[in-house]
Design a protein around this motif. Structure first.
Motif, PDB file in Angstrom:
ATOM      1  N   GLU A  43       0.824  -1.215   0.000  1.00  0.00           N
ATOM      2  CA  GLU A  43       0.000   0.000   0.000  1.00  0.00           C
ATOM      3  C   GLU A  43       0.854   1.259   0.000  1.00  0.00           C
ATOM      4  O   GLU A  43       0.538   2.217  -0.700  1.00  0.00           O
ATOM      5  CB  GLU A  43      -0.977   0.008   1.176  1.00  0.00           C
ATOM      6  CG  GLU A  43      -2.191  -0.850   0.949  1.00  0.00           C
ATOM      7  CD  GLU A  43      -2.953  -0.532  -0.333  1.00  0.00           C
ATOM      8  OE1 GLU A  43      -3.387   0.625  -0.520  1.00  0.00           O
ATOM      9  OE2 GLU A  43      -3.124  -1.455  -1.160  1.00  0.00           O
ATOM     10  N   LEU A  44       1.916   1.267   0.787  1.00  0.00           N
ATOM     11  CA  LEU A  44       2.821   2.425   0.804  1.00  0.00           C
ATOM     12  C   LEU A  44       3.386   2.677  -0.587  1.00  0.00           C
ATOM     13  O   LEU A  44       3.411   3.813  -1.063  1.00  0.00           O
ATOM     14  CB  LEU A  44       3.960   2.215   1.806  1.00  0.00           C
ATOM     15  CG  LEU A  44       5.084   3.257   1.773  1.00  0.00           C
ATOM     16  CD1 LEU A  44       4.565   4.637   2.160  1.00  0.00           C
ATOM     17  CD2 LEU A  44       6.228   2.822   2.676  1.00  0.00           C
ATOM     18  N   TRP A  45       3.845   1.621  -1.246  1.00  0.00           N
ATOM     19  CA  TRP A  45       4.412   1.771  -2.584  1.00  0.00           C
ATOM     20  C   TRP A  45       3.363   2.290  -3.565  1.00  0.00           C
ATOM     21  O   TRP A  45       3.626   3.209  -4.344  1.00  0.00           O
ATOM     22  CB  TRP A  45       4.982   0.433  -3.069  1.00  0.00           C
ATOM     23  CG  TRP A  45       6.295   0.059  -2.469  1.00  0.00           C
ATOM     24  CD1 TRP A  45       6.619   0.044  -1.144  1.00  0.00           C
ATOM     25  CD2 TRP A  45       7.459  -0.364  -3.169  1.00  0.00           C
ATOM     26  NE1 TRP A  45       7.924  -0.378  -0.985  1.00  0.00           N
ATOM     27  CE2 TRP A  45       8.457  -0.633  -2.205  1.00  0.00           C
ATOM     28  CE3 TRP A  45       7.751  -0.577  -4.509  1.00  0.00           C
ATOM     29  CZ2 TRP A  45       9.735  -1.081  -2.554  1.00  0.00           C
ATOM     30  CZ3 TRP A  45       9.014  -1.027  -4.853  1.00  0.00           C
ATOM     31  CH2 TRP A  45       9.990  -1.263  -3.886  1.00  0.00           C
ATOM     32  N   ALA A  46       2.177   1.711  -3.521  1.00  0.00           N
ATOM     33  CA  ALA A  46       1.118   2.115  -4.447  1.00  0.00           C
ATOM     34  C   ALA A  46       0.716   3.569  -4.216  1.00  0.00           C
ATOM     35  O   ALA A  46       0.595   4.348  -5.176  1.00  0.00           O
ATOM     36  CB  ALA A  46      -0.083   1.188  -4.295  1.00  0.00           C
ATOM     37  N   ILE A  47       0.514   3.935  -2.959  1.00  0.00           N
ATOM     38  CA  ILE A  47       0.101   5.303  -2.649  1.00  0.00           C
ATOM     39  C   ILE A  47       1.202   6.297  -2.994  1.00  0.00           C
ATOM     40  O   ILE A  47       0.921   7.411  -3.449  1.00  0.00           O
ATOM     41  CB  ILE A  47      -0.366   5.400  -1.183  1.00  0.00           C
ATOM     42  CG1 ILE A  47      -1.713   4.666  -1.052  1.00  0.00           C
ATOM     43  CG2 ILE A  47      -0.481   6.846  -0.726  1.00  0.00           C
ATOM     44  CD1 ILE A  47      -2.204   4.497   0.366  1.00  0.00           C
ATOM     45  N   SER A  48       2.453   5.898  -2.839  1.00  0.00           N
ATOM     46  CA  SER A  48       3.562   6.769  -3.263  1.00  0.00           C
ATOM     47  C   SER A  48       3.450   7.070  -4.756  1.00  0.00           C
ATOM     48  O   SER A  48       3.632   8.213  -5.187  1.00  0.00           O
ATOM     49  CB  SER A  48       4.909   6.112  -2.966  1.00  0.00           C
ATOM     50  OG  SER A  48       5.101   5.948  -1.590  1.00  0.00           O
ATOM     51  N   GLY A  49       3.163   6.042  -5.526  1.00  0.00           N
ATOM     52  CA  GLY A  49       2.984   6.236  -6.968  1.00  0.00           C
ATOM     53  C   GLY A  49       1.790   7.114  -7.285  1.00  0.00           C
ATOM     54  O   GLY A  49       1.854   7.995  -8.147  1.00  0.00           O
ATOM     55  N   LEU A  50       0.710   6.897  -6.581  1.00  0.00           N
ATOM     56  CA  LEU A  50      -0.506   7.672  -6.820  1.00  0.00           C
ATOM     57  C   LEU A  50      -0.309   9.153  -6.522  1.00  0.00           C
ATOM     58  O   LEU A  50      -0.786  10.022  -7.256  1.00  0.00           O
ATOM     59  CB  LEU A  50      -1.654   7.103  -5.972  1.00  0.00           C
ATOM     60  CG  LEU A  50      -3.026   7.741  -6.136  1.00  0.00           C
ATOM     61  CD1 LEU A  50      -3.519   7.659  -7.578  1.00  0.00           C
ATOM     62  CD2 LEU A  50      -4.019   7.077  -5.195  1.00  0.00           C
ATOM     63  N   LEU A  51       0.431   9.466  -5.469  1.00  0.00           N
ATOM     64  CA  LEU A  51       0.560  10.854  -5.012  1.00  0.00           C
ATOM     65  C   LEU A  51       1.827  11.564  -5.489  1.00  0.00           C
ATOM     66  O   LEU A  51       2.009  12.748  -5.195  1.00  0.00           O
ATOM     67  CB  LEU A  51       0.502  10.887  -3.484  1.00  0.00           C
ATOM     68  CG  LEU A  51      -0.820  10.441  -2.858  1.00  0.00           C
ATOM     69  CD1 LEU A  51      -0.705  10.424  -1.336  1.00  0.00           C
ATOM     70  CD2 LEU A  51      -1.970  11.331  -3.305  1.00  0.00           C
ATOM     71  N   HIS A  52       2.696  10.888  -6.223  1.00  0.00           N
ATOM     72  CA  HIS A  52       4.014  11.455  -6.526  1.00  0.00           C
ATOM     73  C   HIS A  52       3.974  12.785  -7.278  1.00  0.00           C
ATOM     74  O   HIS A  52       4.872  13.602  -7.131  1.00  0.00           O
ATOM     75  CB  HIS A  52       4.876  10.442  -7.284  1.00  0.00           C
ATOM     76  CG  HIS A  52       4.577  10.358  -8.737  1.00  0.00           C
ATOM     77  ND1 HIS A  52       3.435   9.754  -9.225  1.00  0.00           N
ATOM     78  CD2 HIS A  52       5.263  10.815  -9.804  1.00  0.00           C
ATOM     79  CE1 HIS A  52       3.433   9.841 -10.545  1.00  0.00           C
ATOM     80  NE2 HIS A  52       4.528  10.477 -10.918  1.00  0.00           N
ATOM     81  N   LYS A  71       6.840  20.528  -2.637  1.00  0.00           N
ATOM     82  CA  LYS A  71       5.506  21.129  -2.588  1.00  0.00           C
ATOM     83  C   LYS A  71       4.449  20.050  -2.359  1.00  0.00           C
ATOM     84  O   LYS A  71       3.479  20.257  -1.605  1.00  0.00           O
ATOM     85  CB  LYS A  71       5.210  21.922  -3.865  1.00  0.00           C
ATOM     86  CG  LYS A  71       3.858  22.598  -3.875  1.00  0.00           C
ATOM     87  CD  LYS A  71       3.723  23.654  -2.792  1.00  0.00           C
ATOM     88  CE  LYS A  71       2.385  24.354  -2.866  1.00  0.00           C
ATOM     89  NZ  LYS A  71       2.197  25.304  -1.778  1.00  0.00           N
ATOM     90  N   ALA A  72       4.621  18.888  -2.977  1.00  0.00           N
ATOM     91  CA  ALA A  72       3.696  17.768  -2.764  1.00  0.00           C
ATOM     92  C   ALA A  72       3.694  17.365  -1.294  1.00  0.00           C
ATOM     93  O   ALA A  72       2.628  17.131  -0.704  1.00  0.00           O
ATOM     94  CB  ALA A  72       4.082  16.586  -3.645  1.00  0.00           C
TER      95      ALA A  72
END
Length: 187
Positions: A43-52, A71-72
């Motif tokens: 989940e951490l990896w996926a969410i990192s990709g989603l929010l990058h 800024k993100a």
């Protein structure tokens, strides 16, 4: 971390359709890479990709690359979302931010970010413009043609090999992940 909240943040902060689709594509690739490299943190990896790229409609990263990523993180902290590993990976995906790649997560997102655009470019030269028609060997072949998608960061994509994944396998993993969400990607 909750994926539903992360998806809501993407919809809140990104207005450009291609950036939204790109975010979902990187999420899919990162999820697939996590299954191979770090299953307990999928989940951490996926969410990192989603929010990058959550700051991509706010920051002109071409003229001021140091802001893209930091800024993100600022946005995510204001929203009360995320953790230090997520923040670091988001900053490290953009070499212009000055944040060094330190973990497998950082390395994976650095490679996953450009391959999604590259696979999209390959898809769009197919007559039917459908990702289901693309073969991984076509991605590998197009990588060798420096004129094709000339702006694509081939070194970043190939850097996946630092994690023990040959580029051809990475192309296959990424293509399969993107195929699974082809409707969302409109490909």
């Amino acid at each position: 971390m909750e994926r539903q909240i992360a998806a809501g943040l993407v919809e809140k902060y990104l207005e450009t359709d291609h950036l939204i689709r790109h975010s979902y594509a990187v999420e899919a690739v990162m999820r697939a890479l996590a299954k191979k490299l770090d299953p307990e943190n999928e989940e951490l990896w996926a969410i990192s990709g989603l929010l990058h790229d959550i700051d991509a409609d706010i920051v002109d990263y071409r003229s001021n690359p140091k802001l893209h990523g930091p800024k993100a993180v600022e946005i995510l902290k204001e929203e009360g979302f995320g953790n230090e590993k997520l923040y670091h990976a988001i900053c490290a995906h953009n070499m212009g931010s000055g944040v060094a790649i330190e973990s497998n997560l950082d390395q994976a997102i650095y490679a996953a970010d450009p391959i999604t655009g590259f696979i999209t470019a390959v898809t769009l030269v197919y007559p039917d413009k459908k990702i289901a028609s693309v073969k991984a060997k076509s991605i590998v072949k197009r990588m060798k043609d420096k004129r094709f998608a000339a702006g694509a960061d081939r070194d970043a994509m190939k850097s996946i090999e630092k994690l023990g994944i040959p580029f051809a396998e990475f192309a296959e993993i990424s293509l399969c992940a993107m195929c699974e969400i082809s409707d969302k990607l409109e490909l």
